[in-house]
Design an enzyme around this catalytic site. Structure first.
Site, PDB file in Angstrom:
ATOM      1  N   GLY A  46       0.550  -1.243  -0.015  1.00 40.22           N
ATOM      2  CA  GLY A  46      -0.023  -0.002  -0.166  1.00 40.22           C
ATOM      3  C   GLY A  46       0.488   1.002  -0.063  1.00 40.22           C
ATOM      4  CG  ASP A 101      -1.050   2.068   3.325  1.00 37.59           C
ATOM      5  OD1 ASP A 101      -0.530   1.102   4.597  1.00 37.59           O
ATOM      6  OD2 ASP A 101      -1.498   0.885   2.863  1.00 37.59           O
ATOM      7  CG  ASP A 104      -8.073   0.466  10.788  1.00 35.05           C
ATOM      8  OD1 ASP A 104      -9.210   0.815  11.233  1.00 35.05           O
ATOM      9  OD2 ASP A 104      -8.572  -0.549   9.934  1.00 35.05           O
ATOM     10  CG  PHE A 153     -12.352   0.245   2.577  1.00 34.10           C
ATOM     11  CD1 PHE A 153     -11.380  -0.636   3.847  1.00 34.10           C
ATOM     12  CD2 PHE A 153     -12.656   0.174   1.318  1.00 34.10           C
ATOM     13  CE1 PHE A 153     -10.834  -1.375   3.207  1.00 34.10           C
ATOM     14  CE2 PHE A 153     -11.614  -0.563   0.354  1.00 34.10           C
ATOM     15  CZ  PHE A 153     -10.629  -1.021   1.172  1.00 34.10           C
TER      16      PHE A 153
HETATM   17  P1  5GP Z   1      -3.814  -2.315  11.215  1.00 35.01           P
HETATM   18  O1  5GP Z   1      -3.435  -3.294  11.519  1.00 35.01           O
HETATM   19  O2  5GP Z   1      -3.780  -0.770  12.253  1.00 35.01           O
HETATM   20  O3  5GP Z   1      -5.627  -2.071  11.619  1.00 35.01           O
HETATM   21  O4  5GP Z   1      -4.320  -2.487   9.747  1.00 35.01           O
HETATM   22  C1  5GP Z   1      -3.747  -1.422   8.932  1.00 35.01           C
HETATM   23  C2  5GP Z   1      -3.747  -2.477   7.408  1.00 35.01           C
HETATM   24  O5  5GP Z   1      -5.410  -2.809   6.937  1.00 35.01           O
HETATM   25  C3  5GP Z   1      -3.302  -1.154   6.066  1.00 35.01           C
HETATM   26  O6  5GP Z   1      -1.726  -1.454   5.336  1.00 35.01           O
HETATM   27  C4  5GP Z   1      -4.186  -1.799   5.662  1.00 35.01           C
HETATM   28  O7  5GP Z   1      -3.761  -2.630   4.540  1.00 35.01           O
HETATM   29  C5  5GP Z   1      -5.270  -2.286   5.892  1.00 35.01           C
HETATM   30  N1  5GP Z   1      -6.512  -0.740   5.535  1.00 35.01           N
HETATM   31  C6  5GP Z   1      -7.240  -0.390   6.900  1.00 35.01           C
HETATM   32  N2  5GP Z   1      -7.952   0.489   6.527  1.00 35.01           N
HETATM   33  C7  5GP Z   1      -7.910   0.403   5.927  1.00 35.01           C
HETATM   34  C8  5GP Z   1      -9.227   1.058   4.637  1.00 35.01           C
HETATM   35  O8  5GP Z   1     -10.022   1.929   4.226  1.00 35.01           O
HETATM   36  N3  5GP Z   1      -8.547   1.557   2.944  1.00 35.01           N
HETATM   37  C9  5GP Z   1      -7.612   0.043   2.435  1.00 35.01           C
HETATM   38  N4  5GP Z   1      -6.955  -0.393   1.726  1.00 35.01           N
HETATM   39  N5  5GP Z   1      -6.872  -0.088   3.190  1.00 35.01           N
HETATM   40  C10 5GP Z   1      -7.595  -0.511   4.773  1.00 35.01           C
END
Ligand code: 5GP
Length: 176
Positions: A46, A101, A104, A153
């Site tokens: 990403g 990128d 979350d 998203f």
């Molecule tokens: P975390 O471990 O912080 O919950 O997840 C991070 C990962 O979740 C990011 O690197 C991405 O791959 C994915 N992700 C979380 N939210 C989104 C979103 O709104 N759009 C996209 N395309 N990927 C997301």
């Protein structure tokens, strides 16, 4: 509007605003790391567009490398394990700047930071294009944030929906 697979996305942050903000982040990194030689670590897939844009504006004597993170539930008491694929760089005593990128929940970065610790990096900070409010669940060194966004998203500018949409020029948000 952009259609990716079965879903429709609406314009949210245009690419000129992203580029402008990325330059500001680069300026801050240049100032904060003056006289040091950090290693930039882009997280695939990403971050590739954001990392490229950011790195163009970095004027430090530094290197950049990319890793892919694979996360799975470990059998140990520590729970999730994040393996960094392609992390060949020696990070001992290096100042590492992770380029993401989007953060979350923050789980991925929380676990990856442990890996960096094992590799004896001198320091680690995170530079992310986007951050969602849930990210506060973990105490993360997110020193550079492009935009705080709501918990919806998004795709584009490197971010995908099921493999597609990475080439959309700008950040687009899922339509309700
Ligand atoms: P975390 O471990 O912080 O919950 O997840 C991070 C990962 O979740 C990011 O690197 C991405 O791959 C994915 N992700 C979380 N939210 C989104 C979103 O709104 N759009 C996209 N395309 N990927 C997301």
């Amino acid at each position: 509007m952009e259609k990716v697979h079965d879903k429709t996305f609406k314009p949210y942050i245009n690419s000129s605003r992203i580029i402008e903000r990325t330059k500001e982040l680069a300026d801050k990194i240049n100032a904060d790391y003056e006289g040091r030689e950090p290693v930039f670590l882009g997280i695939l897939n990403g971050s590739f567009i954001f990392a490229g844009e950011l790195f163009k504006h970095i004027n430090l004597n530094c290197s950049i490398t990319f890793v892919k993170l694979a996360s799975y539930k470990g059998t140990t008491s520590t729970g999730n394990i994040v393996t960094a694929i392609g992390l060949e760089e020696i990070l001992t005593n290096k100042d590492v700047i992770i380029i993401e990128d989007i953060v979350d929940t923050g789980q991925t970065m929380h676990h990856f930071l442990k890996t960096l610790k094992e590799r004896e990096a001198a320091s680690a900070s995170i530079c992310t294009l986007l951050r969602k409010p849930d990210a506060v669940q973990f105490d993360l060194p997110i020193d550079y944030i492009g935009f705080d966004i709501p918990d919806k998203f998004v795709v584009g500018y490197g971010l995908d929906y099921d493999g597609y949409g990475r080439n959309i020029d700008g950040i687009y948000q899922l339509e309700d």
